[in-house]
Design an enzyme around this catalytic site. Structure first.
Site, PDB file in Angstrom:
ATOM      1  N   GLU A 216       0.829  -1.203   0.000  1.00  9.84           N
ATOM      2  CA  GLU A 216       0.000   0.000   0.000  1.00  9.84           C
ATOM      3  C   GLU A 216       0.865   1.255   0.000  1.00  9.84           C
ATOM      4  O   GLU A 216       0.359   2.366   0.093  1.00  9.84           O
ATOM      5  CB  GLU A 216      -0.930   0.007   1.213  1.00  9.84           C
ATOM      6  CG  GLU A 216      -1.918  -1.157   1.227  1.00  9.84           C
ATOM      7  CD  GLU A 216      -2.830  -1.131   2.441  1.00  9.84           C
ATOM      8  OE1 GLU A 216      -3.868  -0.446   2.379  1.00  9.84           O
ATOM      9  OE2 GLU A 216      -2.481  -1.782   3.446  1.00  9.84           O
ATOM     10  N   GLY A 233      -0.041   1.834   4.149  1.00 11.89           N
ATOM     11  CA  GLY A 233      -0.490   2.962   3.352  1.00 11.89           C
ATOM     12  C   GLY A 233       0.401   4.185   3.504  1.00 11.89           C
ATOM     13  O   GLY A 233       0.679   4.626   4.619  1.00 11.89           O
ATOM     14  N   SER A 236       7.142   4.646   2.382  1.00 15.47           N
ATOM     15  CA  SER A 236       8.047   4.901   1.266  1.00 15.47           C
ATOM     16  C   SER A 236       9.367   4.180   1.472  1.00 15.47           C
ATOM     17  O   SER A 236       9.844   4.041   2.596  1.00 15.47           O
ATOM     18  CB  SER A 236       8.298   6.408   1.133  1.00 15.47           C
ATOM     19  OG  SER A 236       9.200   6.689   0.085  1.00 15.47           O
TER      20      SER A 236
END
Length: 338
Positions: A216, A233, A236
């Protein structure tokens, strides 16, 4: 006769006859000697070359006994009215043409090589920026006239994006994956079986997942995620394309990057990074023992690749802490029953 890789494809030219993109239905890597000899009987030269319909038909017959699926693809290509190309690579060298670059990207997305297993040096300079439209690839210099022509016919030329890399699913859909938003996975991504890419997930070229996994967050170029890992979510992974760094970032097996977390170091197996915590190589980290006592301070780079670590931020002091990770991530089996 030896070949590192080969591909027979169909693609798009601009008005000057330059390649914009190429689709390879059945690319091959580490080609057997017998298949290489069969191909060389029809195409004795290495490198990138125009492929005629007649040559495609001859190749289909030549390779039929060695590679039935390749022969079937060549038979279909021999009926095409679109430009055909053959790429025969004697060694794993950096791509020097658009067809060679697309062959390398296909090798990755077809799971024939993993990220960092084929040379892609200079690929940005080889690939042109292209308008990806509902009518296919369009040269940017030719886009205004194509848009006007469409309007004059009562149509709209829809430009989905302008980029060097197309979305992967227009070229290959690997078996056993789920991709909620296909535009967020570039050609050249490697997605292992059991991988789920949710709507906000992103996978760049020369990057991907061993699978199974839940993505995500963002998998930047060059980053490979091990099996059983979960990228929450908005999280990175730091790539090396823009930052000039030389550390290859990776995520081990059964890891968890919490929502909005990030890493600038490689993680070993069974590591967890707390939600919202971004760790760079120079981040100061308090190492804690099992009782939560400070052992010493280190830079995050000193913990790169180590297993069974939990990274968190102290809610009172704000310090970044690391201790042994006592629990491993367990993916939801129902979600990953592809």
């Amino acid at each position: 006769m030896t070949l590192y890789a080969l591909g027979f494809g169909v693609g798009t030219h601009n008005s000057q006859g330059q390649w914009l993109e190429v689709f390879y239905p059945t690319p091959r890597v580490k080609v057997s000697e017998t298949l290489a000899k069969a191909v060389h009987r029809v195409l004795p030269e290495l490198g990138t070359q125009t492929l005629s319909q007649t040559q495609a038909a001859e190749l289909a017959k030549a390779v039929a006994q060695e590679d039935a699926s390749l022969a079937e693809s060549l038979s279909q290509l021999s009926q095409s009215e679109r430009p055909l190309v053959a790429v025969l690579l004697g060694a794993d060298t950096a791509p020097s043409s658009v067809p060679e670059a697309y062959l390398k990207l296909h090798l990755l997305s077809h799971r024939l090589v993993k990220p960092h297993q084929t040379k892609l040096d200079g690929i940005f300079g080889v690939l042109p920026n292209v308008a990806w439209t509902n009518q296919g690839a369009v040269d940017l210099a030719e886009l205004p006239s194509r848009q006007l022509a469409a309007r004059c016919n009562g149509e709209t030329l829809e430009v989905a994006c302008v980029d060097k890399f197309p979305k992967m699913t227009n070229y290959v859909v690997p078996e056993g994956v789920r991709i909620a938003h296909t535009a967020r996975v570039r050609l050249g991504a490697y997605l292992g079986a059991g991988t789920t890419i949710m709507h906000e997930g992103f996978v760049n070229f020369n990057a991907g997942t061993e699978g199974p996994g839940m993505i995500e967050g963002r998998i930047s170029a060059g980053v490979f995620v091990g099996k059983g890992s979960d990228l929450g979510g908005g999280c990175s992974t730091m790539g090396t394309l823009s930052g000039g760094g030389n550390i290859v970032i990776s995520v081990g097996d059964n890891c968890l990057l919490g929502a909005n977390a990030g890493i600038g170091i490689p993680l070993g197996d069974r590591c967890t990074v707390e939600s919202g915590l971004y760790i760079t190589a120079g981040t100061k980290v308090h190492l804690l023992d099992d009782q939560g006592n400070l052992v010493r301070d280190v830079k995050a780079r000193d913990l790169a690749g180590q297993t069974d670590l939990l990274f968190r931020r102290n809610s009172l002091s704000g310090a970044v802490e690391c201790k042994a990770n006592k629990t491993a991530v367990a993916l939801n089996e129902a979600l990953h029953a592809n």
